[in-house]
Design an enzyme around this catalytic site. Sequence first.
Site, short mmCIF file in Angstrom:
data_model
loop_
_atom_site.label_atom_id
_atom_site.label_comp_id
_atom_site.label_asym_id
_atom_site.label_seq_id
_atom_site.Cartn_x
_atom_site.Cartn_y
_atom_site.Cartn_z
N ILE A 1 -4.46 1.00 34.04
CA ILE A 1 -3.76 -0.32 33.64
C ILE A 1 -3.03 -0.96 34.98
O ILE A 1 -2.99 -2.19 35.16
CB ILE A 1 -3.16 -0.40 32.13
CG1 ILE A 1 -4.24 0.25 31.16
CG2 ILE A 1 -2.75 -1.59 31.84
CD1 ILE A 1 -3.74 0.39 29.99
N GLY B 1 -5.46 13.13 14.13
CA GLY B 1 -4.76 11.96 14.83
C GLY B 1 -5.93 10.64 14.67
O GLY B 1 -5.41 9.62 15.14
N ASP B 2 -6.89 10.83 14.61
CA ASP B 2 -7.84 9.62 14.57
C ASP B 2 -7.78 8.90 13.49
O ASP B 2 -7.62 9.32 12.50
CB ASP B 2 -9.29 10.02 15.05
CG ASP B 2 -9.61 10.16 16.43
OD1 ASP B 2 -8.70 10.03 17.39
OD2 ASP B 2 -10.70 10.90 16.83
N LYS C 1 5.50 6.51 21.65
CA LYS C 1 5.58 4.96 21.53
C LYS C 1 6.49 4.40 20.57
O LYS C 1 7.25 3.41 20.78
CB LYS C 1 4.06 4.41 21.73
CG LYS C 1 3.31 4.75 22.84
CD LYS C 1 4.02 4.15 24.31
CE LYS C 1 2.76 4.30 25.44
NZ LYS C 1 3.37 3.78 26.72
N TYR D 1 1.04 11.21 20.73
CA TYR D 1 1.30 10.02 21.61
C TYR D 1 1.77 8.72 20.95
O TYR D 1 2.75 8.22 21.62
CB TYR D 1 -0.10 9.76 22.44
CG TYR D 1 -0.06 8.38 22.94
CD1 TYR D 1 0.33 8.32 24.21
CD2 TYR D 1 -0.94 7.68 22.47
CE1 TYR D 1 0.47 6.99 24.61
CE2 TYR D 1 -0.92 6.28 22.95
CZ TYR D 1 -0.29 5.93 24.14
OH TYR D 1 -0.52 4.67 24.62
N ARG E 1 -11.46 14.13 14.77
CA ARG E 1 -10.43 14.90 15.46
C ARG E 1 -9.02 14.56 14.64
O ARG E 1 -8.78 13.78 14.21
CB ARG E 1 -10.35 14.28 16.89
CG ARG E 1 -11.46 14.45 17.84
CD ARG E 1 -11.07 13.97 19.14
NE ARG E 1 -10.91 12.46 19.24
CZ ARG E 1 -11.10 11.70 20.11
NH1 ARG E 1 -11.00 12.22 21.38
NH2 ARG E 1 -10.90 10.27 20.09
N ASN F 1 3.61 9.19 39.72
CA ASN F 1 3.81 10.58 40.18
C ASN F 1 2.46 11.25 40.10
O ASN F 1 2.26 12.55 40.24
CB ASN F 1 4.62 11.44 39.01
CG ASN F 1 4.04 11.39 37.45
OD1 ASN F 1 3.04 10.92 37.36
ND2 ASN F 1 4.63 12.08 36.69
N ASN G 1 -1.65 10.87 36.09
CA ASN G 1 -2.94 10.09 35.36
C ASN G 1 -3.76 9.39 36.70
O ASN G 1 -4.53 8.82 36.27
CB ASN G 1 -2.57 9.29 34.45
CG ASN G 1 -2.20 10.07 33.25
OD1 ASN G 1 -2.44 11.17 32.63
ND2 ASN G 1 -1.18 9.42 32.51
N ASN H 1 -10.74 8.52 27.73
CA ASN H 1 -11.04 7.21 26.89
C ASN H 1 -12.71 7.35 26.78
O ASN H 1 -13.31 7.88 27.53
CB ASN H 1 -10.82 5.91 27.53
CG ASN H 1 -9.05 5.87 27.57
OD1 ASN H 1 -8.30 6.27 26.71
ND2 ASN H 1 -8.60 5.26 28.54
N LEU H 2 -13.15 6.47 26.04
CA LEU H 2 -14.56 6.53 25.49
C LEU H 2 -15.19 5.96 26.56
O LEU H 2 -16.37 6.59 26.95
CB LEU H 2 -14.64 5.66 24.23
CG LEU H 2 -16.14 5.75 23.60
CD1 LEU H 2 -16.58 6.83 23.37
CD2 LEU H 2 -16.22 4.88 22.44
N SER I 1 1.64 0.50 22.21
CA SER I 1 0.29 0.66 21.68
C SER I 1 0.04 0.48 20.19
O SER I 1 1.27 0.41 19.57
CB SER I 1 0.17 2.20 21.91
OG SER I 1 -1.28 2.72 21.21
#
Length: 373
Positions: A16, A304-305, A162, A158, A302, A36, A39, A208-209, A133
């Site tokens: 992003i 957390g979904d 946020k 995660y 999963r 850093n 990612n 990601n998907l 998010s």
Amino acid sequence: MPKWKTVFVTGGAGYIGSHCIVELLEAGYDVVAVDNFANSVSENGEAVSLKRVESITGRSVRFHQCDLLDKNSLQAIFNKYKIDCVIHFAAIKAVGESMQKPFIYYKNNIIATINLLEVMQEANCQQLVFSSSCTVYGNPEYLPITESHPTGNVTNVYGRTKYFIEEMLKDVARADEKWNIILLRYFNPVGAHPSGIIGEDPTKPFTNLMPFIAQVAVGSKPYLTIFGDDYDTVDGTGIRDYIHVMDLASGHVAALYKLQEESVRLKTYNLGTGQGYSVLQLIKTFESVTKTKVPYKVESRRDGDIVSMYANAELAKEELRWQTRYSIEEMCEHFWKWKTLNPSGYKSSDSLLTNGLTNTASPNLMKGTLLVS
């Protein structure tokens, strides 16, 4: 030319961040970026994605490899430049991984943000756009979700990082009126710059998907795993609000304009399309657009979904004069272009940049819609 000159972007080499920097440069800002490479992809200490950003825009990015946990290095960068505003993307962000490695997520995302805020305050730079998010909403009480929806009942680590940062920023803005902060809660960014020169290049197995879909489509993986097909949705798979990454990028420029126009203290905006698509609907659209097949297997849900999540983004349209431009088909088309031009991601940088493909990228071709009078 913007009133502010220099924008400091954390996580600037990431998916992003790099797309946002394209928009910032084309809007006339100078950019100082740090990353850093947790990612993102590096080559001899340089950010490959940002080299490509420079080729798209014809402008330079001042980049420093820096971990926000290293406060001294961060201070040295702020001492070197006169920074007008900060866009804070830097975070580790995989929902599944966060449930397995909570300490890393709390340390990296929260402590790093505290360091950044302290350095900003010391430098008298208190203008901030924070990359938040939709995960802060938890399981929706109603849809589409507005900014006034309760937050905090978060289903994964995660998202909790946020949420905690949002709460911290509210306290910071309440304590000191010099702070001017916009929280952007965005939904599910997908796609790539329409030139195919920059895109999403995951460095971890948790991703990601759409990158998974594309890897299956090109034959790099045998099948896609769908986690759960027994949700109460149109086809049993989870529903998300997918937003083109360039629309998301233009939303950040719109937020900067807002901060320049007035002192908001702290404001929150959703960035999404307002349209939900299921996992299976996204797969079928991708297959239709790219003329490929994406085999899949279903596994259990999963941790957390959630079932369904999509935005009401009317406030951003009204107050930021911003709206999305790209369709779900274009999200698939642009990501597929990125993937087919860069089958190994940024590792194939030399061949892409030396084959003249950068000349196909018009600086004004890809802008999201900013409704600015």
